[in-house]
Every structure is written in C-alpha cells, then in structure tokens.
Design a protein around this motif. Structure first.
Motif, PDB file in Angstrom:
ATOM      1  N   PHE A   1      -8.601  -9.089  11.597  1.00 23.39           N
ATOM      2  CA  PHE A   1      -7.473  -8.312  12.070  1.00 23.39           C
ATOM      3  C   PHE A   1      -7.507  -6.910  11.471  1.00 23.39           C
ATOM      4  O   PHE A   1      -8.108  -6.677  10.429  1.00 23.39           O
ATOM      5  CB  PHE A   1      -6.168  -9.012  11.706  1.00 23.39           C
ATOM      6  CG  PHE A   1      -5.879 -10.223  12.540  1.00 23.39           C
ATOM      7  CD1 PHE A   1      -4.906 -10.173  13.536  1.00 23.39           C
ATOM      8  CD2 PHE A   1      -6.569 -11.412  12.353  1.00 23.39           C
ATOM      9  CE1 PHE A   1      -4.642 -11.295  14.319  1.00 23.39           C
ATOM     10  CE2 PHE A   1      -6.308 -12.518  13.121  1.00 23.39           C
ATOM     11  CZ  PHE A   1      -5.337 -12.470  14.122  1.00 23.39           C
ATOM     12  N   LYS A   2      -6.836  -6.037  12.167  1.00 24.40           N
ATOM     13  CA  LYS A   2      -6.797  -4.650  11.701  1.00 24.40           C
ATOM     14  C   LYS A   2      -6.110  -4.530  10.348  1.00 24.40           C
ATOM     15  O   LYS A   2      -6.426  -3.631   9.548  1.00 24.40           O
ATOM     16  CB  LYS A   2      -6.082  -3.777  12.726  1.00 24.40           C
ATOM     17  CG  LYS A   2      -6.819  -3.647  14.051  1.00 24.40           C
ATOM     18  CD  LYS A   2      -6.006  -2.838  15.046  1.00 24.40           C
ATOM     19  CE  LYS A   2      -6.736  -2.726  16.392  1.00 24.40           C
ATOM     20  NZ  LYS A   2      -5.950  -1.987  17.409  1.00 24.40           N
TER      21      LYS A   2
ATOM     22  N   ASP B   1     -11.558  -6.315  16.731  1.00 28.23           N
ATOM     23  CA  ASP B   1     -12.483  -6.216  17.866  1.00 28.23           C
ATOM     24  C   ASP B   1     -11.947  -7.108  18.994  1.00 28.23           C
ATOM     25  O   ASP B   1     -12.421  -8.241  19.220  1.00 28.23           O
ATOM     26  CB  ASP B   1     -13.879  -6.671  17.434  1.00 28.23           C
ATOM     27  CG  ASP B   1     -14.935  -6.395  18.497  1.00 28.23           C
ATOM     28  OD1 ASP B   1     -14.570  -5.919  19.595  1.00 28.23           O
ATOM     29  OD2 ASP B   1     -16.134  -6.673  18.219  1.00 28.23           O
ATOM     30  N   PRO B   2     -10.962  -6.644  19.773  1.00 25.57           N
ATOM     31  CA  PRO B   2     -10.386  -7.458  20.860  1.00 25.57           C
ATOM     32  C   PRO B   2     -11.426  -7.839  21.915  1.00 25.57           C
ATOM     33  O   PRO B   2     -11.371  -8.940  22.482  1.00 25.57           O
ATOM     34  CB  PRO B   2      -9.300  -6.564  21.445  1.00 25.57           C
ATOM     35  CG  PRO B   2      -8.987  -5.576  20.350  1.00 25.57           C
ATOM     36  CD  PRO B   2     -10.276  -5.363  19.625  1.00 25.57           C
ATOM     37  N   ASP B   3     -12.341  -6.958  22.194  1.00 29.57           N
ATOM     38  CA  ASP B   3     -13.339  -7.243  23.230  1.00 29.57           C
ATOM     39  C   ASP B   3     -14.166  -8.459  22.863  1.00 29.57           C
ATOM     40  O   ASP B   3     -14.495  -9.294  23.736  1.00 29.57           O
ATOM     41  CB  ASP B   3     -14.257  -6.037  23.417  1.00 29.57           C
ATOM     42  CG  ASP B   3     -13.506  -4.838  23.996  1.00 29.57           C
ATOM     43  OD1 ASP B   3     -12.437  -5.058  24.598  1.00 29.57           O
ATOM     44  OD2 ASP B   3     -13.993  -3.693  23.820  1.00 29.57           O
TER      45      ASP B   3
ATOM     46  N   TRP C   1       0.202 -15.493  14.402  1.00 26.45           N
ATOM     47  CA  TRP C   1      -0.108 -14.323  15.253  1.00 26.45           C
ATOM     48  C   TRP C   1       1.039 -13.311  15.289  1.00 26.45           C
ATOM     49  O   TRP C   1       0.917 -12.273  15.953  1.00 26.45           O
ATOM     50  CB  TRP C   1      -0.428 -14.774  16.683  1.00 26.45           C
ATOM     51  CG  TRP C   1      -1.811 -15.355  16.796  1.00 26.45           C
ATOM     52  CD1 TRP C   1      -2.182 -16.621  16.539  1.00 26.45           C
ATOM     53  CD2 TRP C   1      -2.980 -14.653  17.186  1.00 26.45           C
ATOM     54  NE1 TRP C   1      -3.522 -16.804  16.739  1.00 26.45           N
ATOM     55  CE2 TRP C   1      -4.061 -15.570  17.153  1.00 26.45           C
ATOM     56  CE3 TRP C   1      -3.275 -13.354  17.580  1.00 26.45           C
ATOM     57  CZ2 TRP C   1      -5.358 -15.236  17.474  1.00 26.45           C
ATOM     58  CZ3 TRP C   1      -4.557 -13.020  17.913  1.00 26.45           C
ATOM     59  CH2 TRP C   1      -5.609 -13.950  17.847  1.00 26.45           C
TER      60      TRP C   1
ATOM     61  N   GLY D   1      -1.509 -10.974  25.298  1.00 30.44           N
ATOM     62  CA  GLY D   1      -1.341  -9.521  25.380  1.00 30.44           C
ATOM     63  C   GLY D   1      -0.700  -8.941  24.149  1.00 30.44           C
ATOM     64  O   GLY D   1      -0.920  -7.778  23.800  1.00 30.44           O
ATOM     65  N   TYR D   2       0.133  -9.740  23.489  1.00 30.14           N
ATOM     66  CA  TYR D   2       0.761  -9.252  22.271  1.00 30.14           C
ATOM     67  C   TYR D   2      -0.127  -9.482  21.054  1.00 30.14           C
ATOM     68  O   TYR D   2      -0.215  -8.628  20.162  1.00 30.14           O
ATOM     69  CB  TYR D   2       2.100  -9.966  22.063  1.00 30.14           C
ATOM     70  CG  TYR D   2       2.895  -9.364  20.911  1.00 30.14           C
ATOM     71  CD1 TYR D   2       3.762  -8.295  21.125  1.00 30.14           C
ATOM     72  CD2 TYR D   2       2.770  -9.873  19.609  1.00 30.14           C
ATOM     73  CE1 TYR D   2       4.467  -7.734  20.074  1.00 30.14           C
ATOM     74  CE2 TYR D   2       3.475  -9.319  18.559  1.00 30.14           C
ATOM     75  CZ  TYR D   2       4.323  -8.247  18.799  1.00 30.14           C
ATOM     76  OH  TYR D   2       5.023  -7.686  17.768  1.00 30.14           O
TER      77      TYR D   2
ATOM     78  N   VAL E   1      -3.658 -10.282  20.801  1.00 27.74           N
ATOM     79  CA  VAL E   1      -5.050  -9.827  20.732  1.00 27.74           C
ATOM     80  C   VAL E   1      -5.183  -8.383  20.268  1.00 27.74           C
ATOM     81  O   VAL E   1      -6.122  -8.044  19.521  1.00 27.74           O
ATOM     82  CB  VAL E   1      -5.742 -10.051  22.098  1.00 27.74           C
ATOM     83  CG1 VAL E   1      -7.117  -9.408  22.115  1.00 27.74           C
ATOM     84  CG2 VAL E   1      -5.841 -11.533  22.391  1.00 27.74           C
ATOM     85  N   PRO E   2      -4.311  -7.447  20.662  1.00 28.73           N
ATOM     86  CA  PRO E   2      -4.467  -6.058  20.182  1.00 28.73           C
ATOM     87  C   PRO E   2      -4.434  -5.925  18.655  1.00 28.73           C
ATOM     88  O   PRO E   2      -4.825  -4.896  18.116  1.00 28.73           O
ATOM     89  CB  PRO E   2      -3.284  -5.333  20.835  1.00 28.73           C
ATOM     90  CG  PRO E   2      -3.007  -6.117  22.068  1.00 28.73           C
ATOM     91  CD  PRO E   2      -3.240  -7.549  21.695  1.00 28.73           C
ATOM     92  N   GLN E   3      -3.961  -6.972  17.954  1.00 28.95           N
ATOM     93  CA  GLN E   3      -3.950  -6.895  16.488  1.00 28.95           C
ATOM     94  C   GLN E   3      -5.362  -7.041  15.894  1.00 28.95           C
ATOM     95  O   GLN E   3      -5.574  -6.728  14.725  1.00 28.95           O
ATOM     96  CB  GLN E   3      -3.069  -8.012  15.915  1.00 28.95           C
ATOM     97  CG  GLN E   3      -1.618  -7.954  16.397  1.00 28.95           C
ATOM     98  CD  GLN E   3      -0.825  -9.120  15.854  1.00 28.95           C
ATOM     99  OE1 GLN E   3      -0.834  -9.373  14.642  1.00 28.95           O
ATOM    100  NE2 GLN E   3      -0.144  -9.826  16.742  1.00 28.95           N
TER     101      GLN E   3
END
Length: 839
Positions: A164-165, A139-141, A114, A131-132, A134-136
């Motif tokens: 991942f993005k 589709d975090p939601d 991660w 928090g660090y 998941v934004p990667q």
C-alpha cells in the motif's frame, strides 16, 4: 474451547450440548485455529488457509446436508449462524465473489483492513468496494492484472504480496469456490503482515548486522546436538574456515579436519572428558590455501529440555592477528628490556594522586630491588638512595610534582654494598581534562660515565703536565748539551793533575743525572723516541734480576714465577727495564720492615680489569705482574698513584715521577697498567703488553766506535739552539767536514735550494721554528735525492717521526748527545751503502 467460539455457540445454541454432533469436528478445527493464531502470529498463513478451506467444506457439507437429510429448519439455521460467526471471527479479511463479479460474502475484517467506509460496504457492489480500496495500493494495475488472470483461469490458485501507498503490506490468497465439481466463484483472503514484515525486516537487519559484526570481528558460531555427529554453523563460520559455500550442517569429523591433530586431542578432552572443562582453547587451523590461523574456541553445554535435546553451542574467534601483535609486542618488550639493560636505562611511572609506582625490569636491577615484589612504593625506592642524597631526592620529587623537570643525579646504595650513580629525569603527563595524571621518566646508571669523565679529566691533566714536561725536557736537553759539551772540552784541556778536573767531572756527573731526569719526564709525557725490538719478557726478567737483587736489599725476598712458551713482545728493551726497576723499587719502599716481592709472567686474553680485550691484538697479551707484601694503598691513593709528582714518601724522598714514568712507557708501548691493593694487604701491579708473532731479532754487536771519524763531505746542519749549534759545528769542522749552518727550518730549506755545491748530508733538529726537521728533510730530498739525513731530538710530538724511528726508516740521534757520539754517528751514516744507513 476458544472464548470467541464459545461466545458464538452460547449466542446461537445456548450451550455446547445443543450443538449438533456433526458440527463437533468443525468446532475442534476452529478451536485449534484460534489457538494457533493466539500462540504464534507467524502461523496465521497456515491457519487462515485451513479456516478458508474448512469454511468452504462446511458450507458444502451443510448444503449437502440440506439436500440429503430432513434436518429441521431450526438446526440448519443454527449451523448457518455458526458458520457466519466463524467467518466473521477470523483475523483475515475474507471476500467471496461470484463468477459474475458480485460479492456473495464478505466479513467485517475485510472492510476494516481495506478501510472501506460503512456506506460503501453496505452497497454490496463489487465495483464500489474495489473502486474505493484498490487506489490505496502502490501498484493498482498489478492488482487488476492478477484478478483478470485468475478469472481467465477459474481453477487456478494464487498467492502474492500487496504493498500500500501508506506502507501497509498484505498477503493475498485466492482459490476457486467449488460447488461439487463446479466453480461457482472465487474466495479471496487478505492478511495484514505489516507488523510481521516490520519485525522481520528488523530481524533481517539485525541478522545482517550480526553477520557483519561476526565477519569483522573474525567470529563464527556453531551448534551441535549431542550424539548426532553433526554440527551446524553460521555463514561467518564458513568464511572463518576459508570456505565460500559449504552446507550449514556437516559431519563433526569433516568440521575438525582443518584443526591441528594435537589441538583436536586437547579440544576433545576439554569438551568431552571425564570432567569437561570450559573454554576457551587455542587451536591451530589450516585453511584450504595452506594458510595457518589460530582460533580461540569457546563453548557451553546446554542440557536437554522437554522441547530440545542436549546440545553444545560455541564460537570460534580468529586471534591470529592478535597473537602476531602479542608476539610483536613481546619481541619489542624484549628488545626494549635488552636495550635498557645495555644502556643501563630504566623507566618508571608514578600515578597521581594514588602514588602507584610502575618500574621497568632495569629499574629494579639498577636499584637492587626485588622484581617479584607485588608492589613497590616510593618509600621502598628511597631506601636504596644513598643516605646523604635522600633529602635532595625528596625535594626533587616534590619539585617534579609542581612542574620542575630539572633532572637530578644521586647515588644508589645497593644491597651488596656497592655504590652506583644514577641520572634521573621525569616529566608530567596530562589527561584530556588538562589535569596532571602521572609522572613518567627514566633513570640511567652513569657510574661508568662518571668514572670515564674522571679518567678523562685525569688524562687531560696528565696530558697538560706531559706537554709542559716535554717542553721543559726539550729546552733542558739543549742546555744540557751545552753544559756537557763545554764540560767535556774543559776536562779534555786540563792536565791530568789539575785540581779543576775534579770539578769538571762533578759537573758532568750532575749533567748525567739531569739527563736521566729529563728521560723520566719524556717517558711520563710519552713523547720520547722508542726503539722497539722483538724480545722475550722472560729473558728480560732473567737479565735484570741481578741488578734487582742489589736494589732491594737483604731483608726482602725476590721470587719469580715465569710462564712457559710465552710469545714475544715488541718493546724498547731499555724502557721496559726501567718499568720493571721502578715497580720493584716502589715495592721495596712499601716494605720498610722487609717482605716478599714476586714477579710473574703469563699470557692473558685481556688486560687485568677489562671485561674484554681492549683491541684485537691477534696474539693475546703478555702480563707482567709485580706483587709485594707491603703496606698497601687505600682507594684515594690508588686513584692518584700514576699522577706525576704524586708521592707518599715525603718531600725528601723521590720526585713522584716513578710510577707516572711507568704509566707513560707502558701506554706509549701500546699496553695497559692497573693495580689492586688494600691497606696492609700489599699491592699487585699488572702490566699487559700485546704479544707479537714476529720472530725475535738476533742481537747485533755494537760497531767499533774507535774508528776514524774524519771526513771531507759537506753537511747542512740545522739547529735553532745557538749553543748546541756552535758546539756541533765546531766538532764537525774539527773532523774535516764542510758545514753549512742553519738557525731554523726555513733557513735550512733556503740554503738547500741556493747552495751550488753538493750537500752530502742533512743533520737537523726535529723541533725548530718555522719548519721542523721532518719537513726540512722532505724538501732537501726533493731537491737532492742522494742527500742522507740524520734527525736529532730528545723530545718530539711528531707521530710520523716516532713511527719512522721505530720502524728503522729514519736515522736518529737522541739528545742530549756528546760531540763524540755525533761525529761517530755522522761517519757511520755517510759510510753506509745507501739510504739513511744505521737507522
């Protein structure tokens, strides 16, 4: 034992012997997991799930062991250390979270996967870690929805894919952490499958490309394990067999049903016979819709190995279109070869600079070369070129190499000794680089064309001479009429004992001989007026034989071989008599020391020397043959034998018109004449005349010419030759007729229009200035329908007049005629009941 596990055991226990016995099954499971991970990355999913389950089970076993037994603290610590080592050693990222959301356990691989910084990892706070990380995600939601869903259902298990993005792809596994029957938290396992998915994507693309290529190339693959009776085939194979959806594994018997029974036998023999033969084999396949295709089946036998049984793999290639193209190409090649054969055209190609020569079948035939030769060189072809033409052909080839595309014509000396003439042309072919790659061209056998050109030139020469001869004959006939008329008058006025009567008779005999000569000229020019009748050629020969015996002499034997039941022919009897006499005289002159002349008659399907009938005669041809045993002729003599004025008898013997007269009479009668002869081997003349189905005409007795020739009718007499006109008008008036004179055709038409009285008869020369006799007759008939017509000529190129005379539709008097014949003919026509009586 796996090296990673061995290192951990040495680190915590010192050696394997110090490991508690209760942990040995666990160590074996971990060893197997490591081995599977190393051997096959694709099995990580199973292995990691097993590891996760084993870890949970081992933790519970340890906890149970701590509660149930009095194991020493040192041993428990060693076991915990081993479990932690295995937890850290797994390739998956592991995360254990309590029900309250607190991270209770996490391995190093999780943080690395991660990409979580050490400071965040050390905090141990679930919120900070998520928090660090998941934004990667792309589709975090969705990630949080799945988490919430599982925490709402503590016993649920889950599997999904995280994208991942930056393009990474993780598999996420989740299952509840159990302590006995109680859920104490949740275990999360993350596996990086980015590389595996990339490889899989490449494989999928490759598989799709292979399937597309197989579909486009009409190729299907299959595999069959020996002895199972089943076959596995690809999707493209299903499409090849005309099936939209079919099981990939089917019985061999079902797979073979579309094949033609005969081809199945051959295929089985080739695949499974005592000595299996390698493919490919062509097989006919009938698709479900009834459409028949052709497959090329190829296969290989794969021997059994330790891991796989013996099997057969193969491919089917649909070659139907190829076979059709090949059939079309063969048909086109056949048509091209046949067309070249009919047109006598061959083709050739010369590669540069190798000199490799490619020839068509017709080229081999035209040059008399062996088409089975492995290779043919220019030198081989040059051996067939006539020696006198080889130097010119060699220069032509050099010129063609240098860009000179001027064609050449040369002679070919064939193995059988015959000589033919070929017309050769060629041109260079250039490659993409602009260099001259090869020379291509054609050869055409023009032997027949050149012979026809020679015949045409000969015919044109004969026609030119014929026109001259016909014109001379026309004018000469008119002069002869004047001579003959005045001679007859002088002879009639002299007393019986007058010495000049002998001179007058000599003049008349000379005129008669001149008249015979003009008839020969007219026969040669084919402008004479023929009066054909249906006659028997055998009867004609029988009638003329006595005269022929008197002509040939006692040292020559004359024999006949006349065919039986020959159909009649339609000819001018007198002209055919002349043909036969001229041929017999020609044969006699070729045998100065005696010999034999044979006359033969028979029916034939085509004239001698023609490959097929010249025309559809309907009833075949009658062939009259005159053969002799004389000196014969060489090729040059034969080529000129029918030319006018050509003779081999010397200047004091004959006029050279005999055989040309024969040629003209035969041609004008619709027949053909040819000759076969070799020096010292005699000659055979073949005269072919078309047979007819018309019945033979009964001979009519000549009308009594001694009757009264006088009359009182009015006659319009048209003649451009003044001497002839004066004699004829005087003779007619002497018989009591009223005669209106016209010096040409135009004047005759004018007089017919202006004359107030009745005109009972028109007597007109056929050839006159301004308007010929036929035109005058048509105009007079328009003005005076009852006027009878008599046309006169010794020569006419008017086809309609000749046709009318031949059919009996036109009354005709041949020039030169004497005045007695004129007045008798006029009286005969005037006395006829209607039409042009006596025509």
């Amino acid at each position: 034992m796996h090296k990673l596990l061995a290192r951990q055991i040495r680190r915590h226990f010192g050696s394997l012997d110090q490991v508690p016995t209760s942990l040995l099954p666990f160590l074996e499971a971990v060893t197997e997991t490591y081995a599977q991970a190393d051997a096959d990355r694709a099995m990580l999913e199973h292995s990691m799930e097993t590891v996760s389950q084993e870890l949970g089970d081992r933790f519970r076993e340890v906890q149970g062991a701590l509660a149930a037994t009095s194991t020493s603290q040192a041993e428990l610590q060693a076991s915990a250390s081993l479990l932690q080592a295995a937890f850290d050693a797994t390739a998956d990222g592991l995360l254990v979270v309590s029900l309250s959301g607190t991270i209770t356990a996490v391995n190093r691989q999780f943080f690395e996967m991660w990409r979580i910084p050490p400071e965040v990892a050390e905090s141990g706070e679930d919120a900070d870690v998520l928090g660090y990380g998941v934004p990667q995600l792309a589709d975090p939601d969705a990630f949080f929805r799945k988490v919430q869903e599982l925490y709402n259902n503590h016993l649920a298990e889950s599997f999904d894919i995280l994208h991942f993005k930056d393009g990474r792809i993780f598999e996420r596994y989740s299952r509840p952490q159990m302590l006995g029957a109680e859920v104490t938290g949740r275990v999360w396992s993350f596996r990086d499958i980015t590389t595996r998915e990339a490889v899989a994507a490449v494989e999928r693309r490759r598989h799709a490309q292979l399937e597309l290529a197989a579909e486009l190339s009409q190729l299907g693959s299959w595999e069959s394990e020996i002895g199972t009776g089943e076959i596995r085939w690809s999707a493209s194979m299903s499409r090849l067999m005309g099936l939209d959806a079919v099981p990939r594994i089917i019985p061999v018997a079902d797979a073979l049903k579309p094949y033609h029974p005969d081809d199945i036998r051959d295929l089985n023999e080739a695949m499974h016979g005592a000595e299996p033969a390698p493919g490919p084999r062509e097989c006919r396949v009938t698709l479900p819709g009834g459409n028949e295709r052709v497959h090329s089946v190829s296969w290989r036998h794969i021997p059994a190995t330790a891991s796989q049984p013996a099997r057969m793999v193969g491919v089917n290639l649909d070659i139907t279109d190829q076979k059709q193209r090949e059939a079309t190409l063969r048909e086109r090649e056949r048509l091209l070869a046949e067309s070249q054969h009919v047109a006598r055209i061959g083709s050739w190609s010369l590669e540069l600079p190798s000199g490799a020569l490619t020839l068509s079948e017709e080229f081999f035939r035209r040059y008399g070369l062996d088409p089975t030769q492995a290779s043919v060189s220019i030198e081989t072809v040059m051996t067939r070129v006539h020696p006198d033409d080889q130097e010119a052909v060699g220069r032509w080839v050099i010129g063609l190499r240098n860009g000179d595309i001027t064609p050449i014509e040369h002679r070919v000396l064939r193995p059988d000794g015959t000589i033919s003439t070929v017309f050769v042309q060629g041109e260079p072919v250039f490659g993409a680089d602009g260099r001259k790659e090869r020379l291509v061209g054609t050869i055409q056998d023009v032997t027949g064309v050149r012979e026809m050109e020679l015949q045409l030139r000969q015919a044109q020469k004969m026609e030119a001479v014929g026109r001259l001869a016909g014109g001379v004959a026309h004018d000469f006939n008119n002069l002869l009429m004047v001579v003959m008329g005045h001679t007859d008058y002088i002879h009639s006025q002299l007393p019986e004992d007058h010495r000049l009567r002998t001179n007058a008779a000599a003049i008349r005999r000379a005129a008669d001989r001149a008249q015979a000569l003009t008839r020969q000229l007219l026969a040669f020019s084919r402008k004479q007026i023929l009066k054909p009748a249906v006659v028997s050629v055998n009867a004609l020969v029988d009638d003329i034989l006595p005269m022929l015996h008197r002509l040939i002499g006692e040292d020559i034997q004359l024999t006949t071989d006349l065919g039986h039941d020959l159909p009649p022919i339609m000819v001018d009897r007198g002209q055919l008599d002349q043909v036969l006499m001229n041929l017999v005289i020609n044969a006699r002159d070729a045998m100065p020391n005696g010999g034999t002349i044979a006359i033969e008659t028979r029916t034939v399907t085509s004239p001698h020397g023609d490959g097929a009938a010249v025309a559809d005669q309907g009833h075949g041809w009658i062939e009259l043959v005159v053969a002799d045993t004389g000196t014969g002729m060489d090729a040059d003599t034969k080529a000129q034998i029918f030319e006018p004025f050509f003779t081999t008898k010397g200047p004091s013997h004959g006029t050279g018109l005999g055989l040309s007269t024969v040629f003209g009479i035969v041609a004008q009668s619709g027949g053909r004449i040819s000759v076969d002869s070799e020096p010292q081997e005699g000659a055979r003349f073949y005269v072919a005349l078309p047979a007819t189905a018309r019945p033979q005409e009964r001979a009519h007795a000549e009308e009594d010419a001694s009757g009264d020739t006088r009359g009182t009718e009015t006659i319009l007499f048209a003649e451009d030759e003044a001497g002839v006109r004066e004699l004829a008008v005087e003779a007619l008036r002497a018989q009591g007729y009223t005669v209106i004179e016209a010096a040409d055709g135009r004047e005759a038409q004018r007089l017919a229009e202006q004359y107030a009285g009745q005109i009972d008869m028109l007597v007109s020369d056929v050839i006159m200035p301004h308007a010929g006799g036929r035109e005058v007759a048509m105009r007079v008939r328009e003005l005076r329908a009852d006027t009878k017509v008599l046309l006169c000529s010794g020569y006419t190129n008017d086809v309609l007049v000749r046709a009318g005379v031949s059919s009996g539709e036109v009354a005709f008097l041949e020039k030169p005629y004497d005045m007695r014949a004129l007045v008798e003919r006029v009286r005969q026509i005037l006395d006829a009941p209607g039409g042009d009586a006596g025509a």
